[in-house]
Design a protein around this motif. Sequence first.
Motif, PDB file in Angstrom:
ATOM      1  N   VAL A  49       0.851  -1.189   0.000  1.00 21.92           N
ATOM      2  CA  VAL A  49       0.000   0.000   0.000  1.00 21.92           C
ATOM      3  C   VAL A  49       0.888   1.239   0.000  1.00 21.92           C
ATOM      4  O   VAL A  49       1.627   1.487   0.951  1.00 21.92           O
ATOM      5  CB  VAL A  49      -0.938   0.024   1.224  1.00 21.92           C
ATOM      6  CG1 VAL A  49      -1.883   1.214   1.137  1.00 21.92           C
ATOM      7  CG2 VAL A  49      -1.720  -1.283   1.340  1.00 21.92           C
ATOM      8  N   SER A  77      -6.348   3.849  -6.137  1.00 24.27           N
ATOM      9  CA  SER A  77      -7.273   4.156  -5.042  1.00 24.27           C
ATOM     10  C   SER A  77      -7.518   5.661  -4.938  1.00 24.27           C
ATOM     11  O   SER A  77      -7.804   6.177  -3.864  1.00 24.27           O
ATOM     12  CB  SER A  77      -6.745   3.611  -3.706  1.00 24.27           C
ATOM     13  OG  SER A  77      -5.489   4.183  -3.389  1.00 24.27           O
ATOM     14  N   ASN A 146      -7.757   8.386   1.162  1.00 27.42           N
ATOM     15  CA  ASN A 146      -7.565   7.575   2.363  1.00 27.42           C
ATOM     16  C   ASN A 146      -8.864   6.999   2.914  1.00 27.42           C
ATOM     17  O   ASN A 146      -8.856   5.949   3.565  1.00 27.42           O
ATOM     18  CB  ASN A 146      -6.856   8.416   3.425  1.00 27.42           C
ATOM     19  CG  ASN A 146      -5.485   8.850   2.960  1.00 27.42           C
ATOM     20  OD1 ASN A 146      -4.631   8.041   2.655  1.00 27.42           O
ATOM     21  ND2 ASN A 146      -5.279  10.166   2.873  1.00 27.42           N
ATOM     22  N   ILE A 149      -9.111   3.843   1.011  1.00 24.73           N
ATOM     23  CA  ILE A 149      -8.107   2.885   1.474  1.00 24.73           C
ATOM     24  C   ILE A 149      -8.562   2.239   2.778  1.00 24.73           C
ATOM     25  O   ILE A 149      -8.485   1.027   2.948  1.00 24.73           O
ATOM     26  CB  ILE A 149      -6.743   3.581   1.643  1.00 24.73           C
ATOM     27  CG1 ILE A 149      -6.203   4.011   0.268  1.00 24.73           C
ATOM     28  CG2 ILE A 149      -5.736   2.668   2.344  1.00 24.73           C
ATOM     29  CD1 ILE A 149      -4.958   4.874   0.331  1.00 24.73           C
TER      30      ILE A 149
END
Length: 347
Positions: A49, A77, A146, A149
Amino acid sequence: MEHILSSFHSLDSPVFYRPLPLHRRPRWPRMGSSTPHHRNNQNKTKLIVIMGATGTGKSRLSVDLSTHFPHSQIINSDKMQLFNGLDITTNKIPLPERKGVQHFLLGEFDSIDADVAPSQFRSAAGSTIADIVSRGNLPLLVGGSNTFIHALLVETFDPQVDVFAESSSVSRALRYDCCFLWVDVAWSVLSEYLCIRVDEMLDSGMLEELAQFYDPTKAGAMVGLRKAIGVPEFDAYFRKYPPWESPENGVVPNKDCDPSRREAYEEALQEIKDHTCRLAKRQIGKILRLREGGWDFTRFDATATFQALMKKKQSSAVAAPELEWREIWEREVVEPSVKIVKRFLEE
C-alpha cells in the motif's frame, strides 16, 4: 515543461448525492501466472500500500517498484482517477510512464455523474485484488483517497461511521497483510511544488480539456467526476466566457488578451492552487490519523528529491539537475522501499 510526479485529486464537497449504479468496463485479459507472493500469517493476502498526499510521487514509486518486482500489478485508489475522462485534470499517470505495468480501476468507471461510495470501492478493489492474486501476481494499492483505502483494508467496515472524525476510533484489524509505504514531503516544499504542477497541467492542455467537458446544464452539480479540482473552479470562468462563443475562451489567455477574461482566469487558477493545497493537508491529516490508530507506516522523506526537481525547473543547465533529482529519488525512496518490500514478501 516536464511532468514527472503524479496524481491530482478531488476537492471534497459538502453536498451529498446518493451513489448511483456504476458501469465498469470489461476486465483486461488474464496475464501469465508466476510464483504466488500472497500468503502469510493467518493466510492473509499480501498487499503493498503506497500512500501520501497528492503530488508526492506515489504513482512513480509504484511503477519503480514494479520494475523490481516484475509480477506486480497496480490498483488505483484515487477516487477521481476511477472515472473515465479528464486525464490531465485528474492527473492520471500517462500510458508511456506506466512502463507496461498493468493498472486497474484507473479510468474504468464510465458513470461520471455518479459518486463512488467507499463500500463500492471496497467491493470493486477487493475483487480486483483477489483476481490479481489468483494469477500469482503481487497487488500494489496506490492513491491518495484515504477514506477509500480505509474502507478497503479494514476487516469490518461500517459505511455509517466516519473513522476520521475525532469521536471515532480506527480499527487495527485488517483483512490483508499490508506493507504500508508513506511518501512524504516537507509542507513548505510540497505546497510550492503543487502550485508549479497546476501551472504545468494548464500548459499541457487542462483548460482545453475542461472546455470540452463544460456543460452549462450541469454546472454546479458537485457529483462524480464533476468534483475533480478544476471543474467547479473553471465552471465559473466558462459561465462568463463560454467556450462555444470564441475558441480563445478555451485556451490559456495571454497577457495581451481582454483584461477581464485574464482576471477571471487568474481567479480560477488561484482557487485550484488553494484547493489542491487544502486537499493535500487533509490527506496528510488522515494518514496521521491512521498511524495514530495503529497502522504501521514506513515513512520516506522525498523532500530533497522535490527540491532538486524544482531546481531543475528553474535552471537552464538541464542535464546535471535532471540526473541529480533522479539519483536522490532512487537513493532515498526507491532503494529503501525495495528492501522493505523484499523483507515483507520473505516473511
